[in-house]
Write a protein that holds these residues in place. Structure first.
Motif, mmCIF file in Angstrom:
data_model
loop_
_atom_site.group_PDB
_atom_site.id
_atom_site.type_symbol
_atom_site.label_atom_id
_atom_site.label_comp_id
_atom_site.label_asym_id
_atom_site.label_seq_id
_atom_site.Cartn_x
_atom_site.Cartn_y
_atom_site.Cartn_z
ATOM 1 N N GLY A 69 0.807 -1.208 0.000
ATOM 2 C CA GLY A 69 0.000 0.000 0.000
ATOM 3 C C GLY A 69 0.844 1.264 0.000
ATOM 4 O O GLY A 69 0.325 2.366 -0.128
ATOM 5 N N VAL A 70 2.158 1.113 0.147
ATOM 6 C CA VAL A 70 3.087 2.232 0.090
ATOM 7 C C VAL A 70 3.497 2.426 -1.368
ATOM 8 O O VAL A 70 3.757 1.450 -2.071
ATOM 9 C CB VAL A 70 4.339 1.944 0.961
ATOM 10 C CG1 VAL A 70 5.401 3.017 0.782
ATOM 11 C CG2 VAL A 70 3.955 1.792 2.420
ATOM 12 N N ALA A 71 3.551 3.659 -1.829
ATOM 13 C CA ALA A 71 3.974 3.941 -3.204
ATOM 14 C C ALA A 71 5.441 3.554 -3.348
ATOM 15 O O ALA A 71 6.314 4.168 -2.747
ATOM 16 C CB ALA A 71 3.775 5.412 -3.536
ATOM 17 N N LEU A 72 5.714 2.509 -4.138
ATOM 18 C CA LEU A 72 7.072 1.993 -4.308
ATOM 19 C C LEU A 72 7.465 1.981 -5.773
ATOM 20 O O LEU A 72 6.636 1.737 -6.655
ATOM 21 C CB LEU A 72 7.177 0.565 -3.763
ATOM 22 C CG LEU A 72 6.929 0.383 -2.268
ATOM 23 C CD1 LEU A 72 6.917 -1.099 -1.906
ATOM 24 C CD2 LEU A 72 7.962 1.125 -1.446
ATOM 25 N N ALA A 75 4.567 3.912 10.249
ATOM 26 C CA ALA A 75 4.267 2.500 10.522
ATOM 27 C C ALA A 75 4.241 1.703 9.218
ATOM 28 O O ALA A 75 4.776 0.594 9.148
ATOM 29 C CB ALA A 75 2.928 2.375 11.254
ATOM 30 N N ARG A 76 3.635 2.268 8.170
ATOM 31 C CA ARG A 76 3.601 1.568 6.878
ATOM 32 C C ARG A 76 5.003 1.419 6.303
ATOM 33 O O ARG A 76 5.361 0.362 5.784
ATOM 34 C CB ARG A 76 2.691 2.299 5.899
ATOM 35 C CG ARG A 76 1.225 2.182 6.239
ATOM 36 C CD ARG A 76 0.309 2.602 5.103
ATOM 37 N NE ARG A 76 0.699 3.840 4.464
ATOM 38 C CZ ARG A 76 -0.022 4.953 4.474
ATOM 39 N NH1 ARG A 76 -1.156 5.001 5.107
ATOM 40 N NH2 ARG A 76 0.399 6.019 3.829
ATOM 41 N N LEU A 77 5.798 2.489 6.386
ATOM 42 C CA LEU A 77 7.170 2.432 5.870
ATOM 43 C C LEU A 77 7.996 1.417 6.648
ATOM 44 O O LEU A 77 8.725 0.619 6.067
ATOM 45 C CB LEU A 77 7.833 3.803 5.933
ATOM 46 C CG LEU A 77 9.302 3.845 5.513
ATOM 47 C CD1 LEU A 77 9.461 3.406 4.066
ATOM 48 C CD2 LEU A 77 9.872 5.225 5.727
ATOM 49 N N SER A 78 7.878 1.433 7.953
ATOM 50 C CA SER A 78 8.637 0.502 8.791
ATOM 51 C C SER A 78 8.315 -0.938 8.421
ATOM 52 O O SER A 78 9.204 -1.767 8.245
ATOM 53 C CB SER A 78 8.332 0.762 10.260
ATOM 54 O OG SER A 78 9.033 -0.148 11.068
ATOM 55 N N GLN A 79 7.036 -1.250 8.268
ATOM 56 C CA GLN A 79 6.632 -2.606 7.902
ATOM 57 C C GLN A 79 7.107 -2.950 6.498
ATOM 58 O O GLN A 79 7.598 -4.047 6.246
ATOM 59 C CB GLN A 79 5.115 -2.777 7.997
ATOM 60 C CG GLN A 79 4.663 -4.203 7.747
ATOM 61 C CD GLN A 79 5.262 -5.178 8.745
ATOM 62 O OE1 GLN A 79 5.174 -4.984 9.941
ATOM 63 N NE2 GLN A 79 5.885 -6.237 8.255
ATOM 64 N N ALA A 80 6.991 -1.999 5.579
ATOM 65 C CA ALA A 80 7.433 -2.242 4.201
ATOM 66 C C ALA A 80 8.921 -2.538 4.159
ATOM 67 O O ALA A 80 9.358 -3.490 3.497
ATOM 68 C CB ALA A 80 7.113 -1.038 3.315
ATOM 69 N N ILE A 133 14.936 4.784 9.250
ATOM 70 C CA ILE A 133 13.561 4.910 9.732
ATOM 71 C C ILE A 133 13.524 5.812 10.960
ATOM 72 O O ILE A 133 12.708 6.723 11.050
ATOM 73 C CB ILE A 133 12.958 3.526 10.043
ATOM 74 C CG1 ILE A 133 12.760 2.743 8.743
ATOM 75 C CG2 ILE A 133 11.633 3.667 10.779
ATOM 76 C CD1 ILE A 133 12.443 1.283 8.951
ATOM 77 N N ALA A 134 14.411 5.570 11.907
ATOM 78 C CA ALA A 134 14.438 6.383 13.122
ATOM 79 C C ALA A 134 14.693 7.855 12.795
ATOM 80 O O ALA A 134 14.015 8.744 13.321
ATOM 81 C CB ALA A 134 15.501 5.854 14.083
ATOM 82 N N ASP A 135 15.655 8.123 11.931
ATOM 83 C CA ASP A 135 15.950 9.499 11.553
ATOM 84 C C ASP A 135 14.774 10.130 10.819
ATOM 85 O O ASP A 135 14.470 11.305 11.006
ATOM 86 C CB ASP A 135 17.180 9.562 10.648
ATOM 87 C CG ASP A 135 18.472 9.205 11.375
ATOM 88 O OD1 ASP A 135 18.474 9.158 12.625
ATOM 89 O OD2 ASP A 135 19.475 8.966 10.669
#
Length: 181
Positions: free
Chosen positions: A19-22, A138-143, A165-167
């Motif tokens: 669902g993330v634009a990749l 959250a979506r980016l982290s999971q992706a 991700i943290a940054d």
């Protein structure tokens, strides 16, 4: 030149389902796109057939500044770290503008050569509220977690994505308080 057929099937399938634009590009030549997903097409208004084989700069327009362009260009051409995040003004197919926050990671083959670039795009135009940032993160982290696992199974590696991700979370949180758009 790489193509979507050259992607490991599990990685290609994951990208298509996300669902993330990749988008995925090769590191060869002008870094043409080899695969994009439905979320990318929804975000930009272009079809996969219209963008495959093009460098992502087709999303740039008259108000995109050189200051925004140069860091992306440098990353795509191998300069800097293995991960990067880049805010840039982009344009959809219909000409409407959007503030794109692009996260990019180089994918390495089993010989340690950077072969692909995985990019995720987030429309930050209206997502500057804290709740939207949390959902995007959250979506980016999971992706990224999913892509790293799939990549390891096929000999690709993403270096340092946890720190990225943290940054990124910290940067997005700061942006939400300083940019009222």
């Amino acid at each position: 030149m790489s193509s979507k057929q050259d992607l490991p099937p599990a990685l290609h399938d994951y990208i298509q389902k996300s669902g993330v634009a990749l988008a995925v590009s090769t590191t060869e030549g002008d870094a043409p796109l080899t695969a994009v997903n439905g979320a990318f097409c929804t975000l930009t208004g272009y079809t996969e057939d219209e963008v495959t084989g093009q460098n992502c700069r087709f999303l740039q327009g008259p108000e995109t500044t050189e200051e925004e362009r140069q860091p992306l260009h440098d990353f795509v051409h191998g300069k800097g770290g293995d991960n990067g995040r880049f805010p840039i003004l982009n344009y959809r197919k219909d000409g409407s503008k959007f503030r794109n926050f692009v996260f990019m990671s180089r994918l390495y083959d089993s010989a340690g050569q950077a072969r692909l670039i995985l990019a995720s795009q987030f429309d930050m135009t209206s997502a500057m509220q804290r709740s939207e940032i949390t959902k995007n993160d959250a979506r980016l982290s999971q992706a990224l977690t999913d892509v790293e696992q799939i990549g390891r199974e096929y000999g690709y590696a993403m270096m340092g994505s946890a720190q990225l991700i943290a940054d990124s979370v910290a940067t997005l949180a700061r942006m939400s308080f300083t940019d009222p758009r």
